[in-house]
Write an enzyme that holds these catalytic residues in place. Structure first.
Site, short mmCIF file in Angstrom:
data_model
loop_
_atom_site.label_atom_id
_atom_site.label_comp_id
_atom_site.label_asym_id
_atom_site.label_seq_id
_atom_site.Cartn_x
_atom_site.Cartn_y
_atom_site.Cartn_z
N LYS A 44 -7.49 -29.73 -28.13
CA LYS A 44 -7.20 -31.23 -28.51
C LYS A 44 -6.11 -31.07 -29.71
O LYS A 44 -5.78 -29.96 -30.28
CB LYS A 44 -8.42 -31.92 -29.50
CG LYS A 44 -8.63 -33.21 -29.44
CD LYS A 44 -8.87 -34.03 -28.31
CE LYS A 44 -9.46 -35.10 -28.22
NZ LYS A 44 -10.11 -35.50 -27.07
N VAL A 58 -12.44 -48.13 -24.21
CA VAL A 58 -13.56 -47.96 -23.51
C VAL A 58 -14.84 -48.75 -23.92
O VAL A 58 -15.36 -49.34 -22.82
CB VAL A 58 -14.14 -46.50 -24.03
CG1 VAL A 58 -15.57 -46.14 -23.32
CG2 VAL A 58 -13.19 -45.36 -23.89
N GLY A 68 -17.48 -50.81 -30.95
CA GLY A 68 -15.96 -50.52 -30.72
C GLY A 68 -15.78 -51.25 -29.25
O GLY A 68 -16.48 -50.85 -28.26
N GLY A 114 -12.71 -51.47 -27.69
CA GLY A 114 -11.47 -51.24 -27.34
C GLY A 114 -11.12 -50.60 -25.78
O GLY A 114 -11.81 -51.06 -24.83
#
Ligand code: PPY
Length: 350
Positions: free
Chosen positions: A78, A185, A181, A183
């Site tokens: 990452k 996903v 959330g 957004g």
């Protein structure tokens, strides 16, 4: 930061200080045992630079486990770009170009895609210097676009699998689902849940997104301070991680935790805390593999989008049932079960 790196079991950390902006670039490579490392680029400001490094190291381990469970030939990595607190948006293309150059120089040791704070348009800019080691560029730039809808498909499948395991039927009709959330996903997940007849409530911090979900979709808005205590069948965290810990878990009033966010547990023991409360937890890296699986399949194995969807649905369903059954058989947490499966693959003789 010395002590952080020393305590980490991963392979390599690459550090670059971006002098023109004052940003720090960290690329953490946890394991290349199963293949070259690939993982998203997270870009945001952190209270302290060392937290960015720690975030990158934890997320890289998550990526290694994510690929290991469905046996994908990729290694865990990452990238985190810690922006300075006075970061000026006009500096973004320059920073992304310099970051792309670093990716290019690594020669395939690490390939990247979008994560929190970056999108397909950013990948286009990074690819100008970083190609061919940049995934999920926009379709205009020859990429397959956002991974969010594929991650959402996997999470949706995982929610069905969890319902099947816990309630004996995978139907979501009438099930109360709280999505945190809305957004990349959470948004497409909500669409699928509504289509399946679920009763959806949401939590969100972005004002425009709140208005959209509440007024246009007519969904119930849950304030951030009420998220943990809201009674529901399924709680689906699709925002930032680290939300489950010894103070939040006792407050939960859900039966299932199944969402797309990475690194949902503050510590591995929190999986056992969830189990002790009778909550079925779908381990984050098992349920959210869809984005990486679809993008890597489409861009390195020439899958079409139909094939990508079939692979995501089949893999998430099969892996979660395996995790739930192992956890039940051994009477330990699903987090431990998923860890066993991943570690077995990561340490097997090849
Ligand atoms: C993740 O699943 O958290 C990712 O980092 C996504 C990803 C990985 C590799 C290529 C594209 C997206």
């Amino acid at each position: 930061m010395e002590s952080l790196i020393k305590a980490w079991e991963g392979e390599t950390v690459i550090v670059q200080y971006d002098r023109p902006t004052g940003a720090w670039i960290f690329i953490a490579i946890y394991s290349t045992r199963l293949g070259p490392a690939a993982g998203g680029t997270r870009m945001k400001a952190y209270p302290e630079v060392r937290q960015a490094l720690l975030d990158g190291m934890r997320l890289a381990k998550g990526m290694a486990y994510k690929y290991a469970v469905p046996d994908m030939p990729w290694g865990g990595g990452k990238a985190v770009i810690a922006l300075p607190h006075d970061f000026a948006e006009h500096s973004r293309p320059g920073l992304l170009h310099r970051y792309g150059k670093l990716i290019h120089q690594l020669g395939g040791l690490f390939s990247t895609g979008p994560d929190v704070g970056t999108c397909s348009e950013d990948m286009d800019v990074i690819a100008e210097t970083g190609a061919p080691h940049v995934f999920a560029c926009t379709p205009d730039a020859g990429g397959s676009g956002s991974s969010g809808p594929y991650t959402a498909l996997g999470v949706f499948t995982g929610i069905q699998a969890a319902c099947e395991h816990l309630f004996g039927e995978d139907s979501l009709s009438g099930r109360k689902v709280l999505v945190q959330g809305t957004g990349g996903v959470g948004g497409p997940l909500i669409d699928r849940l509504l289509e399946a007849g679920a009763e959806v409530a949401f939590n969100e911090i972005d004002e425009a997104a709140i208005l959209r979900c509440r007024d246009e979709l007519g969904l119930r808005f849950i304030r951030s301070e009420d998220v943990f205590e809201t009674p529901c069948d399924i709680f689906a965290p699709c925002a930032l991680g680290g939300l489950f810990n010894e103070t939040s878990i006792p407050r939960l009033k859900c039966r299932i935790v199944a969402g797309g966010a990475n690194n949902q547990l503050a510590a591995p023991e929190d999986a056992e805390r969830l189990r002790a409360r009778g909550i079925l937890y779908a381990p984050d890296y098992v349920i959210n593999v869809g984005g990486a699986m679809a993008i890597l399949g489409m861009e390195t194995l020439a899958w079409g989008s139909d094939r990508a969807e079939r692979e995501v649905v089949g893999s998430v369903r099969q892996a979660l049932h395996q995790v739930f059954e192992l956890a039940e058989r051994e009477a330990f947490s699903t987090g431990l079960a998923a860890g066993r499966i991943a570690e077995e693959r990561l340490t097997a003789d090849r």
